[in-house]
Write a protein that holds these residues in place. Structure first.
Motif, PDB file in Angstrom:
ATOM      1  N   GLY A 137      -9.362  -3.433 -12.389  1.00 39.07           N
ATOM      2  CA  GLY A 137     -10.161  -3.762 -11.272  1.00 39.07           C
ATOM      3  C   GLY A 137     -10.096  -3.042 -10.501  1.00 39.07           C
ATOM      4  O   GLY A 137     -10.274  -1.759 -10.452  1.00 39.07           O
ATOM      5  N   THR A 138      -9.931  -3.538  -8.909  1.00 36.51           N
ATOM      6  CA  THR A 138      -9.947  -2.794  -7.655  1.00 36.51           C
ATOM      7  C   THR A 138      -8.755  -3.172  -6.792  1.00 36.51           C
ATOM      8  O   THR A 138      -8.322  -4.298  -7.067  1.00 36.51           O
ATOM      9  N   GLY A 139      -8.338  -2.348  -6.004  1.00 38.00           N
ATOM     10  CA  GLY A 139      -7.037  -2.569  -5.243  1.00 38.00           C
ATOM     11  C   GLY A 139      -6.522  -1.225  -4.821  1.00 38.00           C
ATOM     12  O   GLY A 139      -7.244  -0.121  -4.681  1.00 38.00           O
ATOM     13  N   ASN A 140      -5.250  -1.235  -4.446  1.00 37.12           N
ATOM     14  CA  ASN A 140      -4.767  -0.020  -3.651  1.00 37.12           C
ATOM     15  C   ASN A 140      -3.280   0.076  -4.079  1.00 37.12           C
ATOM     16  O   ASN A 140      -2.408  -0.804  -4.576  1.00 37.12           O
ATOM     17  N   THR A 141      -3.001   1.417  -4.147  1.00 36.81           N
ATOM     18  CA  THR A 141      -1.461   1.829  -4.428  1.00 36.81           C
ATOM     19  C   THR A 141      -0.722   2.572  -3.145  1.00 36.81           C
ATOM     20  O   THR A 141       0.147   3.014  -3.243  1.00 36.81           O
ATOM     21  N   TYR A 142      -1.492   2.610  -1.842  1.00 36.02           N
ATOM     22  CA  TYR A 142      -0.977   3.340  -0.813  1.00 36.02           C
ATOM     23  C   TYR A 142      -0.453   2.463   0.207  1.00 36.02           C
ATOM     24  O   TYR A 142      -0.025   2.659   1.304  1.00 36.02           O
ATOM     25  N   ASP A 143      -0.351   1.084  -0.235  1.00 30.81           N
ATOM     26  CA  ASP A 143       0.648  -0.006   0.648  1.00 30.81           C
ATOM     27  C   ASP A 143       2.100   0.382   0.847  1.00 30.81           C
ATOM     28  O   ASP A 143       2.503   0.656  -0.371  1.00 30.81           O
ATOM     29  N   THR A 144       2.598   0.764   1.832  1.00 37.87           N
ATOM     30  CA  THR A 144       3.847   1.389   2.055  1.00 37.87           C
ATOM     31  C   THR A 144       5.013   0.118   1.401  1.00 37.87           C
ATOM     32  O   THR A 144       6.044   0.732   1.334  1.00 37.87           O
ATOM     33  N   GLU A 145       4.764  -0.968   1.031  1.00 40.53           N
ATOM     34  CA  GLU A 145       5.881  -1.978   0.594  1.00 40.53           C
ATOM     35  C   GLU A 145       6.574  -1.590  -0.810  1.00 40.53           C
ATOM     36  O   GLU A 145       7.598  -1.860  -0.968  1.00 40.53           O
ATOM     37  N   HIS A 146       5.777  -0.574  -1.342  1.00 47.54           N
ATOM     38  CA  HIS A 146       5.922   0.022  -2.868  1.00 47.54           C
ATOM     39  C   HIS A 146       6.736   1.232  -2.682  1.00 47.54           C
ATOM     40  O   HIS A 146       7.114   1.662  -3.827  1.00 47.54           O
ATOM     41  N   PRO A 171       1.690  -8.001 -13.200  1.00 44.57           N
ATOM     42  CA  PRO A 171       2.892  -9.089 -13.323  1.00 44.57           C
ATOM     43  C   PRO A 171       4.227  -8.125 -13.805  1.00 44.57           C
ATOM     44  O   PRO A 171       5.199  -9.022 -13.861  1.00 44.57           O
ATOM     45  N   THR A 172       4.238  -7.099 -14.332  1.00 49.60           N
ATOM     46  CA  THR A 172       5.207  -6.390 -14.938  1.00 49.60           C
ATOM     47  C   THR A 172       6.271  -5.917 -13.832  1.00 49.60           C
ATOM     48  O   THR A 172       7.332  -5.411 -14.140  1.00 49.60           O
ATOM     49  N   PHE A 173       5.812  -5.773 -12.594  1.00 50.44           N
ATOM     50  CA  PHE A 173       6.545  -5.139 -11.613  1.00 50.44           C
ATOM     51  C   PHE A 173       7.042  -6.228 -10.537  1.00 50.44           C
ATOM     52  O   PHE A 173       6.091  -7.202 -10.394  1.00 50.44           O
ATOM     53  N   ASP A 174       8.099  -5.882  -9.906  1.00 49.65           N
ATOM     54  CA  ASP A 174       8.328  -7.008  -8.890  1.00 49.65           C
ATOM     55  C   ASP A 174       8.100  -6.036  -7.416  1.00 49.65           C
ATOM     56  O   ASP A 174       7.371  -5.260  -7.668  1.00 49.65           O
ATOM     57  N   SER A 175       8.656  -6.679  -6.609  1.00 52.10           N
ATOM     58  CA  SER A 175       8.156  -6.458  -5.225  1.00 52.10           C
ATOM     59  C   SER A 175       9.188  -5.109  -4.835  1.00 52.10           C
ATOM     60  O   SER A 175       8.816  -4.567  -3.519  1.00 52.10           O
ATOM     61  N   SER A 176       9.943  -4.679  -5.378  1.00 54.18           N
ATOM     62  CA  SER A 176      10.949  -3.588  -4.852  1.00 54.18           C
ATOM     63  C   SER A 176      10.482  -2.406  -4.867  1.00 54.18           C
ATOM     64  O   SER A 176       9.275  -2.040  -5.765  1.00 54.18           O
ATOM     65  N   PRO A 177      10.579  -1.556  -4.029  1.00 52.89           N
ATOM     66  CA  PRO A 177      10.064  -0.182  -3.709  1.00 52.89           C
ATOM     67  C   PRO A 177      10.207   0.885  -5.087  1.00 52.89           C
ATOM     68  O   PRO A 177      11.428   0.739  -5.492  1.00 52.89           O
ATOM     69  N   PHE A 178       9.316   1.406  -5.444  1.00 52.22           N
ATOM     70  CA  PHE A 178       9.623   2.110  -6.604  1.00 52.22           C
ATOM     71  C   PHE A 178       8.676   3.383  -6.782  1.00 52.22           C
ATOM     72  O   PHE A 178       8.763   4.399  -7.617  1.00 52.22           O
ATOM     73  N   LEU A 179       7.859   3.532  -5.720  1.00 52.84           N
ATOM     74  CA  LEU A 179       6.785   4.709  -5.675  1.00 52.84           C
ATOM     75  C   LEU A 179       7.626   5.928  -4.881  1.00 52.84           C
ATOM     76  O   LEU A 179       8.314   5.739  -3.962  1.00 52.84           O
ATOM     77  N   TYR A 180       7.063   7.092  -5.292  1.00 50.01           N
ATOM     78  CA  TYR A 180       7.512   8.265  -4.638  1.00 50.01           C
ATOM     79  C   TYR A 180       7.395   8.274  -3.251  1.00 50.01           C
ATOM     80  O   TYR A 180       6.238   7.959  -2.709  1.00 50.01           O
ATOM     81  N   ASP A 181       8.116   8.812  -2.437  1.00 52.27           N
ATOM     82  CA  ASP A 181       7.924   8.699  -0.887  1.00 52.27           C
ATOM     83  C   ASP A 181       7.489  10.185  -0.249  1.00 52.27           C
ATOM     84  O   ASP A 181       8.354  11.131  -0.741  1.00 52.27           O
ATOM     85  N   ALA A 182       6.382  10.304  -0.226  1.00 49.73           N
ATOM     86  CA  ALA A 182       5.789  11.649   0.185  1.00 49.73           C
ATOM     87  C   ALA A 182       5.982  12.014   1.494  1.00 49.73           C
ATOM     88  O   ALA A 182       5.603  13.159   2.068  1.00 49.73           O
ATOM     89  N   ALA A 183       6.408  11.339   2.340  1.00 47.50           N
ATOM     90  CA  ALA A 183       6.605  11.509   3.736  1.00 47.50           C
ATOM     91  C   ALA A 183       7.212  12.744   4.172  1.00 47.50           C
ATOM     92  O   ALA A 183       6.885  13.469   5.042  1.00 47.50           O
ATOM     93  N   PRO A 184       8.105  13.182   3.457  1.00 42.28           N
ATOM     94  CA  PRO A 184       8.951  14.328   3.833  1.00 42.28           C
ATOM     95  C   PRO A 184       7.928  15.588   3.523  1.00 42.28           C
ATOM     96  O   PRO A 184       8.423  16.759   4.201  1.00 42.28           O
ATOM     97  N   LEU A 185       7.083  15.270   3.001  1.00 44.71           N
ATOM     98  CA  LEU A 185       6.152  16.599   2.538  1.00 44.71           C
ATOM     99  C   LEU A 185       5.190  17.098   3.868  1.00 44.71           C
ATOM    100  O   LEU A 185       4.883  18.066   3.972  1.00 44.71           O
ATOM    101  N   GLY A 186       4.906  15.782   4.508  1.00 46.24           N
ATOM    102  CA  GLY A 186       4.397  16.055   5.695  1.00 46.24           C
ATOM    103  C   GLY A 186       2.738  16.352   5.405  1.00 46.24           C
ATOM    104  O   GLY A 186       2.251  17.045   6.341  1.00 46.24           O
TER     105      GLY A 186
END
Length: 426
Positions: A137-146, A171-186
């Motif tokens: 469907g449609t949605g996003n993965t750039y929300d910071t909660e994950h 449904p297979t994922f819970d709400s815990s953060p698990f995506l790569y954090d790209a912030a240090p790349l700048g």
């Protein structure tokens, strides 16, 4: 400059994605395991572009030189690999072009083209069998909660998943953060992974079979169960129809190899051996630059002998370089190879469960999925646990040795090089 080896117009290459589920009714229709190759005939045809070439520039080629070459060869549009090193571009010459002649002139190395290292004809490949009861469907993965804010932790395993993206609210994922954090790349606009299909930071899995989400689930649930700290780096290279272009796969690898400890690819194409040497050499060169990054790939689902006249890539790179592992699938009882799995004594390294694996649809109903696409991430998770247990010191060669040492010998009607079954973490 390398010469053209034959005409791409007469190359007879069988392409197929190795990321598909085989219908359970088909399995019931197969009377004996011995009659493998005659049973599986549903394969997508090669999809070569008639107007696009992929250009690999020599490193440090100036921007003005690239612009001059585009003008010289009358390029009407071009695309670069976003957030990569600038060595690859896709050139579009417009409709009605004689691409064979254009290929020859660009790859000749004359007339200023000495700055070009390799030329590839753009092509794509797609899934040929569907997974039922799943919904994109449609949605996003750039929300910071994950996004996991622990990228500075050297003891976290980063796994890049090159696929159709990921639905973090599945449904297979819970709400815990698990995506790569790209912030240090700048890098402006990059929060986690990148979508090379739509050229943005939204890696949402809009493929109706949510293939990337299923692959990511196998890794996610396995490593959570084993209590291994990890980050998933989603890299979207398959579009909403499950189709992958070779340019997007190259871009995805260029983006992920410098950032990941392990790269997971459950997709692939078939090629007559040495029929497309430029593509092979480009990938091998790229893999050699990141020899300490493990790449785990699916072996394919056509009951094909990958050692034979039809090679399957990128899994066949496992026989050519030390940092690639190719994974086939067993049947549900783990007594033999799955009837659909590709095999090869020299080109398939390990086997794992790949038949009727549990998954859920969008409303939480359990559905079985099958394919080497899903046996591969189970091995990826085991490899991640081994890497983490070594204090992040194991090389790909050492991980492969540990997998072999811990594997279970199983007699397979289809032979593999190790004949070892890798037990999933859960």
């Amino acid at each position: 400059m390398k010469k053209i080896i034959g005409s791409f117009l007469i190359v007879t290459i069988l392409l197929i994605a190795s990321c598909s589920k085989v219908d359970e009714n088909l399995e019931e229709s197969i009377p004996v395991e011995a009659n493998y190759k005659s049973q599986y005939t549903s394969a997508s045809s090669p999809k070569y572009s008639t107007r696009e070439l992929i250009i690999q520039f020599k490193k440090n080629t100036p921007l003005r030189k690239k612009a001059a070459l585009r003008q010289q060869f009358q390029v009407v549009d071009y695309e670069v690999c976003a957030h990569c090193d600038g060595t690859f571009e896709k050139w579009d010459f417009g409709p009605g072009i004689d691409l064979e002649n254009k290929f020859g002139s660009v790859s000749s190395g004359s007339g200023g083209a000495e700055s070009i290292e390799n030329v590839i004809i753009e092509f794509s490949f797609e899934n040929d069998v569907e997974i039922p009861y799943l919904t994109g469907g449609t949605g996003n993965t750039y929300d910071t909660e994950h996004i996991a804010s622990n990228n500075s932790n050297d003891n976290t395993v980063t796994i890049a998943v090159l696929d159709s993206g990921i639905d973090v609210h599945y449904p297979t994922f819970d709400s815990s953060p698990f995506l790569y954090d790209a912030a240090p790349l700048g890098i402006p606009g990059v929060y986690s992974g990148w979508d090379y299909v739509n050229e943005d930071n939204n890696c949402y899995d809009d493929y109706i079979q949510v293939h990337g989400t299923a692959v990511s689930t196998m890794i996610y649930e396995s490593l959570n169960y084993a209590e291994v700290p990890f980050q998933l780096l989603p890299v979207k290279i398959a579009d909403q129809d499950g189709e992958v272009s070779i340019f997007n796969m190259l871009c995805g690898m260029l983006f992920s190899l410098p950032k990941a400890d392990i790269v997971q690819i459950s997709a692939g194409w078939y090629d007559d051996i040495n029929a497309n040497p430029f593509t092979t050499s480009v990938f091998l060169d790229l893999l050699s630059q990141y020899e300490n990054v493990l790449v785990v790939t699916s072996a394919g689902n056509s009951s094909n002998d990958n050692d034979g006249n039809i090679a399957h890539y990128p899994s066949n790179f496992s026989a050519m370089t030390s940092n690639v592992i190719a994974v086939g699938a067993t049947n549900e009882e783990v007594t033999d190879a799955a009837y659909f799995t590709n095999y090869g004594r020299n080109t398939v390294d390990f086997m794992s469960k790949g038949t009727n694996l549990p998954f859920v649809n969008t409303i939480g109903q359990s559905v079985p999925i099958s394919g080497t696409s899903f046996s591969a991430p189970l091995v990826t998770a085991v490899a991640a646990k081994l890497l983490y247990g070594s204090g992040m010191t194991y090389t790909p060669i050492e991980i492969k040795e540990q997998l072999d040492a811990g594997g279970i010998p199983v007699f397979y009607t289809k032979q593999t090089i190790y004949n070892k079954y890798i037990t999933p973490l859960y």
